[in-house]
Design an enzyme around this catalytic site. Structure first.
Site, PDB file in Angstrom:
ATOM      1  CE1 TYR A 245      -2.426   3.241   2.524  1.00 31.36           C
ATOM      2  CE2 TYR A 245      -3.752   2.452   0.694  1.00 31.36           C
ATOM      3  CZ  TYR A 245      -3.505   3.395   1.675  1.00 31.36           C
ATOM      4  OH  TYR A 245      -4.343   4.472   1.810  1.00 31.36           O
TER       5      TYR A 245
ATOM      6  CG  ASP B  13       5.816   3.451   0.700  1.00 34.28           C
ATOM      7  OD1 ASP B  13       4.624   3.217   0.403  1.00 34.28           O
ATOM      8  OD2 ASP B  13       6.138   4.131   1.705  1.00 34.28           O
TER       9      ASP B  13
ATOM     10  CE  LYS C 215       2.311   4.775   7.981  1.00 36.52           C
ATOM     11  NZ  LYS C 215       0.916   4.804   8.408  1.00 36.52           N
TER      12      LYS C 215
END
Ligand code: KE4
Length: 425
Positions: A144, A239, A267
């Site tokens: 994702y 990623d 994050k």
């Protein structure tokens, strides 16, 4: 555990917010029941609207690696807010955070801040396409990279949890430029590259996957991807929204010993405020507007308030790198404890772990890609999730997620978690 107030708040929320949440994974759709509304949090603990205290294994899906309401971050944000939150003009603190991030992460010279992991990955793919002049990308089933159209093809996390990997609204025109491969299947990637010679701008991957549960790449796979990209003039995009500043100062590049061409963050880099980023050598980043032709922008990108949280967070991690080993040790302890509790009860399970990322899968087949991850017994998972919640342990409400330990979690908390597993089974 009582949850009346959470349920009442959820009913009210659903009147004004679609599904009652601002992000689908929060809605407990995969596990059933109403989501828990949090009132406040401190350190390892969430305090919900019914007065329950929960040991938190989500940490806001990764950012709060030092625990909730970590004082240096909070103090920095309060101080900065008093002087204004956003100007739409350059500020010194953006350069301070950029310099610090560049000093911590190998193989990058410049970084551009955005407001989410989605924006970081979306912008990085546009940069890769602009830099190479090619259109296609390869992504991996179960990975994702946020909710940008190009990525909602067999995506992981919430997208797979809802069994609608290919979201409505993604056009055929967009989907045709996203090629799909299986994680840990190097041959499959080589075949795709062969069949699309000269058309592939980038391969985008979660270098340690966290959105189909935690899945670790084989050395042969990740080293093979690097060699293939170098040979074929394809950019390798890591990623690191989850792994960045979580697996260590240098993230997955450092942990795996692999140089990516563009690295994306989110994050931890924001310390709990909205920050995403993407970074590469100056030779690539110089293609970005206003220096180069690849356009990318954002009103609140690099806003001083979010930068102050990120700077306090990365400063703390940079000054106390021992926390990464402390987190890894706690995660190993949790792994061993849960494994022995489940084995004692004869429950078929696989536990995948890398650094402070860990996931429990109720299957006896090794979980190495999306297909094997999807074989986990979701009925058992639902009982596990709700059983642990009833014991005051808050786990990700989906089997297609990784736990994120925060360093405020104590060994006593871990023991409480492990004994809860034994009890509920
Ligand atoms: P955001 O746009 O949600 O900030 O980041 C997207 C993203 C990109 N790359 C990776 C590896 C990610 O894990 C994410 C976001 N992760 C999910 C949890 N698996 C965020 C939770 C949510 O969707 O609410």
């Amino acid at each position: 555990m009582i949850y009346q107030r959470s349920s009442a708040l959820f009913q009210e929320a659903k009147k004004y917010i679609p599904g009652g949440v601002n992000s689908p994974v929060r809605a407990f759709k995969a596990v059933g029941g109403d989501p828990i509304f949090v009132k406040e949090a401190k350190g390892a603990y969430l305090y919900d609207e019914d007065g329950n205290r929960l040991i938190d294994y989500i940490a806001s899906w990764g950012p709060l690696i030092l625990g909730h309401a970590y004082a240096p971050v909070i103090d920095a944000v309060i101080e900065k807010a008093k002087k204004g939150t956003s100007f739409g003009m350059p500020t010194e603190i953006e350069t301070e955070l950029a310099k610090l991030a560049v000093s911590m992460v190998p193989n990058i010279e410049q970084i551009r801040f955005v407001n989410s992991g989605t924006e970081a990955c979306m912008s990085a793919v546009r940069l890769a396409r602009g830099y190479t002049g090619k259109d296609k990308i390869i992504k991996f089933a179960g990975c994702y990279h946020g909710h940008s159209d190009s990525f909602l093809i067999q995506a992981g996390s919430g997208a797979v949890t809802f069994g609608s990997p290919n979201s409505p609204g993604v056009t055929k025109g967009t989907a045709k430029d996203t090629l799909l491969a299986e994680y840990n299947d190097l041959e499959g990637v080589k075949n795709l590259v062969q069949a699309n010679q000269g058309e592939i701008a980038a391969i985008i991957i979660e270098p340690v996957a966290g959105n189909m549960g935690c899945i670790v790449p084989s050395n042969e796979f990740i080293q093979g991807l690097r060699a293939l990209c170098t040979k074929e003039g394809i950019l390798l995009l890591f990623d690191e929204v989850m792994t960045g500043f979580r697996l260590g100062k240098g993230g997955a590049q450092e942990a795996l010993g692999i140089d990516a061409d563009i690295v994306m963050f989110g994050k931890v880099i924001g310390g709990g405020l909205p920050v995403g980023a993407f970074a590469a050598k100056a030779e690539i980043m110089s293609h970005l507007a206003p220096e180069g032709p690849v356009y990318q922008a954002g009103t609140l990108s690099g806003n001083p308030l979010a930068m102050s949280a990120g700077l306090a967070m990365l400063t703390a991690l940079n000054n106390t790198p021992e926390i990464f080993q402390s987190l890894a040790d706690k995660t190993e302890y949790l792994h061993k404890g849960i494994a022995s509790a489940l084995s004692e009860k004869g429950i078929a399970h696989q536990i995948n772990r890398y650094g402070s990322m860990i996931s429990v899968h109720f299957t006896d087949e090794p979980v190495v890609d999306f297909t094997s991850s999807a074989k986990g017994n979701n009925e058992t998972f639902k009982k596990y999730f709700h059983g642990m919640l009833a014991k005051g342990i808050y786990l990700p409400p989906s089997a297609f997620e990784s736990y994120f330990l925060n360093d405020a979690i104590s060994y006593a908390d871990l023991d409480e978690t492990i004994s809860a597993v034994a009890t509920i089974f």
